[in-house]
Each structure stands twice: as structure tokens, then as C-alpha cells.
Design a protein around this motif. Structure first.
Motif, PDB file in Angstrom:
ATOM      1  N   PHE A 172     -17.658   0.465  -3.223  1.00  0.00           N
ATOM      2  CA  PHE A 172     -16.360  -0.163  -3.409  1.00  0.00           C
ATOM      3  C   PHE A 172     -15.746   0.125  -4.782  1.00  0.00           C
ATOM      4  CE2 PHE A 172     -18.306  -2.851  -0.119  1.00  0.00           C
ATOM      5  CZ  PHE A 172     -17.343  -2.697   0.855  1.00  0.00           C
ATOM      6  N   LEU A 173     -16.313   1.034  -5.539  1.00  0.00           N
ATOM      7  CA  LEU A 173     -15.798   1.323  -6.874  1.00  0.00           C
ATOM      8  C   LEU A 173     -14.370   1.861  -6.831  1.00  0.00           C
ATOM      9  CD1 LEU A 173     -18.919   2.776  -8.698  1.00  0.00           C
ATOM     10  CD2 LEU A 173     -17.919   0.499  -8.912  1.00  0.00           C
ATOM     11  N   ALA A 174     -14.094   2.764  -5.891  1.00  0.00           N
ATOM     12  CA  ALA A 174     -12.733   3.307  -5.781  1.00  0.00           C
ATOM     13  C   ALA A 174     -11.741   2.203  -5.431  1.00  0.00           C
ATOM     14  CB  ALA A 174     -12.683   4.413  -4.744  1.00  0.00           C
ATOM     15  N   LEU A 175     -12.127   1.301  -4.565  1.00  0.00           N
ATOM     16  CA  LEU A 175     -11.253   0.191  -4.192  1.00  0.00           C
ATOM     17  C   LEU A 175     -11.049  -0.742  -5.388  1.00  0.00           C
ATOM     18  CD1 LEU A 175      -9.643  -1.301  -2.035  1.00  0.00           C
ATOM     19  CD2 LEU A 175     -11.757  -2.439  -1.354  1.00  0.00           C
ATOM     20  N   ALA A 176     -12.111  -1.013  -6.119  1.00  0.00           N
ATOM     21  CA  ALA A 176     -11.990  -1.882  -7.297  1.00  0.00           C
ATOM     22  C   ALA A 176     -11.063  -1.249  -8.337  1.00  0.00           C
ATOM     23  CB  ALA A 176     -13.368  -2.140  -7.890  1.00  0.00           C
ATOM     24  N   VAL A 179      -7.490  -1.734  -7.158  1.00  0.00           N
ATOM     25  CA  VAL A 179      -7.038  -3.118  -7.352  1.00  0.00           C
ATOM     26  C   VAL A 179      -6.719  -3.357  -8.822  1.00  0.00           C
ATOM     27  CG1 VAL A 179      -7.781  -5.534  -7.228  1.00  0.00           C
ATOM     28  CG2 VAL A 179      -8.213  -4.002  -5.304  1.00  0.00           C
ATOM     29  N   ASP A 180      -7.576  -2.841  -9.724  1.00  0.00           N
ATOM     30  CA  ASP A 180      -7.310  -3.002 -11.162  1.00  0.00           C
ATOM     31  C   ASP A 180      -5.992  -2.340 -11.561  1.00  0.00           C
ATOM     32  OD1 ASP A 180      -9.628  -4.445 -11.498  1.00  0.00           O
ATOM     33  OD2 ASP A 180     -10.805  -2.727 -12.234  1.00  0.00           O
ATOM     34  N   GLU A 181      -5.731  -1.133 -11.042  1.00  0.00           N
ATOM     35  CA  GLU A 181      -4.482  -0.425 -11.331  1.00  0.00           C
ATOM     36  C   GLU A 181      -3.275  -1.219 -10.850  1.00  0.00           C
ATOM     37  OE1 GLU A 181      -4.577   3.550  -9.743  1.00  0.00           O
ATOM     38  OE2 GLU A 181      -6.435   4.016 -10.823  1.00  0.00           O
ATOM     39  N   GLU A 182      -3.383  -1.785  -9.657  1.00  0.00           N
ATOM     40  CA  GLU A 182      -2.283  -2.552  -9.081  1.00  0.00           C
ATOM     41  C   GLU A 182      -2.009  -3.815  -9.916  1.00  0.00           C
ATOM     42  OE1 GLU A 182      -0.086  -1.853  -6.473  1.00  0.00           O
ATOM     43  OE2 GLU A 182      -1.002   0.105  -6.786  1.00  0.00           O
ATOM     44  N   GLN A 184      -2.533  -4.120 -13.084  1.00  0.00           N
ATOM     45  CA  GLN A 184      -1.906  -3.691 -14.335  1.00  0.00           C
ATOM     46  C   GLN A 184      -0.424  -3.377 -14.130  1.00  0.00           C
ATOM     47  OE1 GLN A 184      -4.235  -0.470 -15.864  1.00  0.00           O
ATOM     48  NE2 GLN A 184      -5.973  -1.782 -16.374  1.00  0.00           N
ATOM     49  N   LYS A 185      -0.057  -2.928 -12.944  1.00  0.00           N
ATOM     50  CA  LYS A 185       1.340  -2.633 -12.619  1.00  0.00           C
ATOM     51  C   LYS A 185       2.122  -3.902 -12.326  1.00  0.00           C
ATOM     52  CE  LYS A 185       0.450   1.854 -10.464  1.00  0.00           C
ATOM     53  NZ  LYS A 185       0.504   2.579  -9.205  1.00  0.00           N
ATOM     54  N   GLY A 186       1.440  -4.997 -12.162  1.00  0.00           N
ATOM     55  CA  GLY A 186       2.119  -6.250 -11.853  1.00  0.00           C
ATOM     56  C   GLY A 186       2.052  -6.602 -10.389  1.00  0.00           C
ATOM     57  N   GLY A 187       1.239  -5.900  -9.612  1.00  0.00           N
ATOM     58  CA  GLY A 187       1.075  -6.206  -8.187  1.00  0.00           C
ATOM     59  C   GLY A 187       0.130  -7.368  -7.984  1.00  0.00           C
ATOM     60  N   LYS A 188       0.015  -7.786  -6.766  1.00  0.00           N
ATOM     61  CA  LYS A 188      -0.842  -8.934  -6.457  1.00  0.00           C
ATOM     62  C   LYS A 188      -2.232  -8.498  -6.122  1.00  0.00           C
ATOM     63  CE  LYS A 188       2.766 -11.970  -4.996  1.00  0.00           C
ATOM     64  NZ  LYS A 188       3.234 -12.904  -4.058  1.00  0.00           N
TER      65      LYS A 188
END
Length: 188
Positions: A172-176, A179-182, A184-188
Motif C-alpha cells: 500500500f505504499l503507492a496508495l499512501a 493520499v499524502d500528495e492529495e 498536500q494539495k488540499g484534497g480530502k
């Protein structure tokens, strides 16, 4: 490239005993040296040894029985801890070719005859001196693969060996990261 369907050059034909000889069993053995891995259930299985395919046929009053044995060894990874492991595959499959009668209702009766047994009923209109089991061998090979390969001695407790920040499942590292990138962009 991993196999996802039966190789086109496979051909497995086994002889059938004469219809009047219900005691005679005929067998055929093949050794498959599969160089490419087989992709099944979102996992790839590499064959560490050649796969042995044994097919035995016998006539029955209803038609013919075909027993297919698959044995070999595959390399996979543990579904829990992702450690590499080797799994032996040894399975037998029973198919009954049942001569289909002219009465449509009889086919259902013939299928009910074998309902309680561990065999697959294949209605056919005619049986000659041999039967092509190529598709059945492929089916048996795929079904013989482990659904959920895990370490036989139990997985190492990853949580106890790693610091808290490294206790994430590596699958799940790619998924994590996503999620971290999102976040940082201000996503949920």
C-alpha cells in the motif's frame, strides 16, 4: 510476459478404452516446462520445476471418467507479509463424460446421478477412441494454484521488528504516497 490464457500450442489427447471394457484404465503422462509465470488472482506464479500432468481414463456405463492429476511447485509471495515462498501443488480432478441421451429430461437425470460426487459432469453426444483434454488440463492447472499463499511457519511479526513509521504494508505504499500528495494539495 505472464501467461493469462492457455498456450495455443498445447494439445493433450488421451486414449479411451473400448466401450465394452469398463475395467481397463489407460493413462498418459506429460511434463510441462513452463518458463513464463502464470498470472492468476492478481498474483504471478513462477514454476520452479516442470509440472507433471497425469491423465487416466476409464469407460463407465454412462460414458467415461477422466482423472487429471497436476503436481509441481510454484514460487509466490506470502499474502500477509510479502515474503517469497515456494508452494507445492498436488491436486486431482475428476470429470465424467456422460453420453447425452435423445431425451432432454434424461440429461438432468444423468447430471443428478453424479451430483453428490466430486466430479464435473460433461454431457457429450459421442465418444470415440480418444478425448481432447487440453482445456481441462489448463483449467486444472489454474485451479490447483494456491488462492491464499502464506508462510507455512507463520509470518514474522513485522510490527514488532520495525519502528512505528515503517509498519505500513509494502503493497500500500503507492496508495499512501498518493493520499499524502492529495492532502498536500488540499484534497480530502
Amino acid at each position: 510476459m505472464a501467461l493469462t490464457e492457455r498456450p495455443a500450442d498445447w494439445r493433450f489427447v488421451v486414449p479411451l478404452p473400448e466401450a465394452k471394457d469398463s475395467q481397463l484404465r489407460l493413462s498418459q503422462i506429460w511434463t510441462l516446462d513452463l518458463k513464463e509465470p502464470l498470472s492468476c488472482g492478481a498474483q504471478e506464479f513462477s514454476f520452479t520445476d516442470p509440472v507433471k500432468v497425469t491423465v487416466e481414463t476409464q469407460r463407465t456405463p454412462e460414458g467415461a471418467d477422466v482423472l487429471i492429476g497436476i503436481s509441481g511447485e510454484v514460487a509466490a509471495e506470502c499474502r500477509r507479509c510479502c515474503a517469497p515462498l515456494t508452494v507445492a501443488i498436488r491436486q486431482e480432478f475428476m470429470y465424467s463424460y456422460v453420453l447425452q441421451s435423445e431425451d432432454v429430461g434424461k440429461v438432468q437425470e444423468e447430471e443428478e446421478l453424479f451430483y453428490d460426487s466430486n466430479r464435473v459432469v460433461l454431457p457429450v453426444t459421442w465418444l470415440g477412441g480418444s478425448v481432447d483434454v487440453t482445456d481441462l488440463v489448463w483449467e486444472c492447472l489454474v485451479v490447483a494454484l494456491p488462492l491464499y499463499a502464506t508462510c507455512p511457519e507463520g509470518c514474522i511479526e513485522i510490527d514488532s521488528l520495525l519502528p512505528a513509521e515503517d509498519r505500513r504494508d509494502p503493497r500500500f505504499l503507492a496508495l499512501a504516497d498518493f493520499v499524502d500528495e492529495e492532502k498536500q494539495k488540499g484534497g480530502k
